[in-house]
Motif scaffolding. Sequence first.
Motif, PDB file in Angstrom:
ATOM      1  N   GLY A  74       0.774  -1.242   0.000  1.00 31.64           N
ATOM      2  CA  GLY A  74       0.000   0.000   0.000  1.00 31.64           C
ATOM      3  C   GLY A  74       0.799   1.283   0.000  1.00 31.64           C
ATOM      4  O   GLY A  74       0.252   2.344   0.298  1.00 31.64           O
ATOM      5  N   ILE A  75       2.091   1.231  -0.305  1.00 28.54           N
ATOM      6  CA  ILE A  75       2.880   2.471  -0.247  1.00 28.54           C
ATOM      7  C   ILE A  75       3.342   2.912  -1.639  1.00 28.54           C
ATOM      8  O   ILE A  75       4.279   3.689  -1.767  1.00 28.54           O
ATOM      9  CB  ILE A  75       4.099   2.339   0.697  1.00 28.54           C
ATOM     10  N   GLN A  76       2.618   2.402  -2.670  1.00 30.00           N
ATOM     11  CA  GLN A  76       2.978   2.806  -4.024  1.00 30.00           C
ATOM     12  C   GLN A  76       2.608   4.267  -4.284  1.00 30.00           C
ATOM     13  O   GLN A  76       3.152   4.890  -5.185  1.00 30.00           O
ATOM     14  CB  GLN A  76       2.267   1.930  -5.067  1.00 30.00           C
ATOM     15  N   PHE A  77       1.628   4.742  -3.517  1.00 33.84           N
ATOM     16  CA  PHE A  77       1.186   6.134  -3.687  1.00 33.84           C
ATOM     17  C   PHE A  77       1.354   6.871  -2.370  1.00 33.84           C
ATOM     18  O   PHE A  77       1.555   6.273  -1.328  1.00 33.84           O
ATOM     19  CB  PHE A  77      -0.288   6.180  -4.097  1.00 33.84           C
ATOM     20  N   SER A  78       1.205   8.181  -2.443  1.00 29.70           N
ATOM     21  CA  SER A  78       1.210   8.955  -1.204  1.00 29.70           C
ATOM     22  C   SER A  78      -0.119   8.751  -0.491  1.00 29.70           C
ATOM     23  O   SER A  78      -1.069   8.210  -1.068  1.00 29.70           O
ATOM     24  CB  SER A  78       1.406  10.434  -1.521  1.00 29.70           C
ATOM     25  N   LYS A  79      -0.175   9.218   0.770  1.00 32.90           N
ATOM     26  CA  LYS A  79      -1.392   8.972   1.558  1.00 32.90           C
ATOM     27  C   LYS A  79      -2.610   9.668   0.939  1.00 32.90           C
ATOM     28  O   LYS A  79      -3.716   9.105   0.904  1.00 32.90           O
ATOM     29  CB  LYS A  79      -1.183   9.475   2.989  1.00 32.90           C
ATOM     30  N   GLU A  80      -2.422  10.876   0.424  1.00 32.50           N
ATOM     31  CA  GLU A  80      -3.561  11.612  -0.158  1.00 32.50           C
ATOM     32  C   GLU A  80      -4.092  10.887  -1.389  1.00 32.50           C
ATOM     33  O   GLU A  80      -5.321  10.747  -1.579  1.00 32.50           O
ATOM     34  CB  GLU A  80      -3.140  13.036  -0.553  1.00 32.50           C
ATOM     35  N   GLU A  81      -3.168  10.440  -2.218  1.00 34.04           N
ATOM     36  CA  GLU A  81      -3.585   9.726  -3.428  1.00 34.04           C
ATOM     37  C   GLU A  81      -4.331   8.443  -3.060  1.00 34.04           C
ATOM     38  O   GLU A  81      -5.327   8.078  -3.695  1.00 34.04           O
ATOM     39  CB  GLU A  81      -2.366   9.387  -4.292  1.00 34.04           C
ATOM     40  N   GLN A  82      -3.854   7.776  -2.031  1.00 30.14           N
ATOM     41  CA  GLN A  82      -4.486   6.526  -1.614  1.00 30.14           C
ATOM     42  C   GLN A  82      -5.890   6.781  -1.096  1.00 30.14           C
ATOM     43  O   GLN A  82      -6.829   6.033  -1.411  1.00 30.14           O
ATOM     44  CB  GLN A  82      -3.631   5.878  -0.515  1.00 30.14           C
ATOM     45  N   LEU A  83      -6.049   7.854  -0.314  1.00 30.51           N
ATOM     46  CA  LEU A  83      -7.383   8.178   0.214  1.00 30.51           C
ATOM     47  C   LEU A  83      -8.325   8.561  -0.928  1.00 30.51           C
ATOM     48  O   LEU A  83      -9.505   8.193  -0.917  1.00 30.51           O
ATOM     49  CB  LEU A  83      -7.288   9.319   1.231  1.00 30.51           C
ATOM     50  N   HIS A  85      -8.151   7.415  -3.945  1.00 32.50           N
ATOM     51  CA  HIS A  85      -8.457   6.153  -4.616  1.00 32.50           C
ATOM     52  C   HIS A  85      -9.559   5.413  -3.867  1.00 32.50           C
ATOM     53  O   HIS A  85     -10.505   4.872  -4.476  1.00 32.50           O
ATOM     54  CB  HIS A  85      -7.172   5.320  -4.683  1.00 32.50           C
TER      55      HIS A  85
ATOM     56  N   GLN B  65      -0.894   3.547   5.910  1.00 34.37           N
ATOM     57  CA  GLN B  65      -1.270   3.292   4.514  1.00 34.37           C
ATOM     58  C   GLN B  65      -1.559   1.811   4.289  1.00 34.37           C
ATOM     59  O   GLN B  65      -2.411   1.455   3.467  1.00 34.37           O
ATOM     60  CB  GLN B  65      -0.158   3.775   3.567  1.00 34.37           C
ATOM     61  N   ASN B  69      -4.903   0.349   2.809  1.00 29.91           N
ATOM     62  CA  ASN B  69      -4.832  -0.582   1.677  1.00 29.91           C
ATOM     63  C   ASN B  69      -5.725  -1.793   1.910  1.00 29.91           C
ATOM     64  O   ASN B  69      -6.359  -2.299   0.968  1.00 29.91           O
ATOM     65  CB  ASN B  69      -3.382  -1.033   1.474  1.00 29.91           C
TER      66      ASN B  69
END
Lengths: 112, 251
Positions: A74-83, A85, B65, B69
């Motif tokens: 889950g660290i392929q993106f930054s936290k903002e991008e992940q949220l 998504h 994260q 995930n």
Amino acid sequence: MDSDNQSQEAKLSVGLEEFNFDIVPVIYEIFCSIEKDHHDNSAKTRESQDCSQKVLELQKRLDQARAEVNLLPGIQFSKEEQLNHLEALKTQLRLKQDLLQRHRFVSPFHKP
Amino acid sequence: MSQLSTKQKLLNIIDDIELIAKELIENAIAPKANKISGQEYAQLTELLVAKDTELKDTLKLAYEQGQINKKIEVVKAEVEKQDQEISKLQKQLKEAEQILSTAIYQANQKLQSIALAKKRPVSSEELIKFAHRISASNAVCAPLTWQQGDPRRPYPTDIEMRLGTLGRLSDPVNGHILQQQSSMSDLHRSGPAGEVPASNQNQFAWHPSGEIHISVGQGTVAMDTRNHKQETEDVEVMSTDSSSSSSSDSQ
């Protein structure tokens, strides 16, 4: 504040307990062995051998840390991008559920 | 502007720590002439500690994260399930559309044939009358009393043909023919198979060659028996042979 930090660190240790990111202690040990001043030649030789081994261990620790970072999920993106998504996926799920609800139970005599 | 991913941040911090550690160790083992000043040494050390702290903070972020995930994976599985339901519903709707379009097409055709029939109406009584006429000759179905061995056939037999107008054309005496015609019609209407009325027995005589001959006027005509096959000349001879009869006879 301390209790929060401790609970966070506990959570971190539970989640990443199999990973070891303590690099500074190894560097400290190297410096300790460098700064040791032996009068005996054999002790000096032994100490330099230990020192080179510790340097190798430092290198190994650094490579291990890099490999462990690559395994973390889950660290392929930054936290903002992940949220973002996650929000997009939730919206998609809601839309699809609405679509199914509308079209599955349509009466043939009902005009939408 | 795309943000730096957490993975890239962690890798960068590790690279920085490696560089600082190398610098410090090289400076520690270097001769006194090449050593850096104490202040720079202290700055490097502080930088190393700061990088270590940053590494720990970024690892906490990575943990959070990871939790997010997990939620993403759950929602993705739900979306996948909904996708499957939607494709299943789509298939069912397609099938329903096909069935309905076929039904509508057939209904349209039926309506067209109804409109066509309405243009030329036919009374039911006339249809029934024609049906009676068609089935009167027993060509559609055998008579109820018909058994195996009954000489009656759904088509005109050779006897009937010879007794008809074409057969009588060559015969000059009409009175005899008329008598025999009426007696032949009695024979045709008789019930049981093979039974010949007593008054007409003299009309049938066995020829020395093994054929049955019927007396017609002043001469005799050979009859087609069941096992005898005649060669077809100009006119096709109606045979009473059961092997050539239609399949409805055997029922």
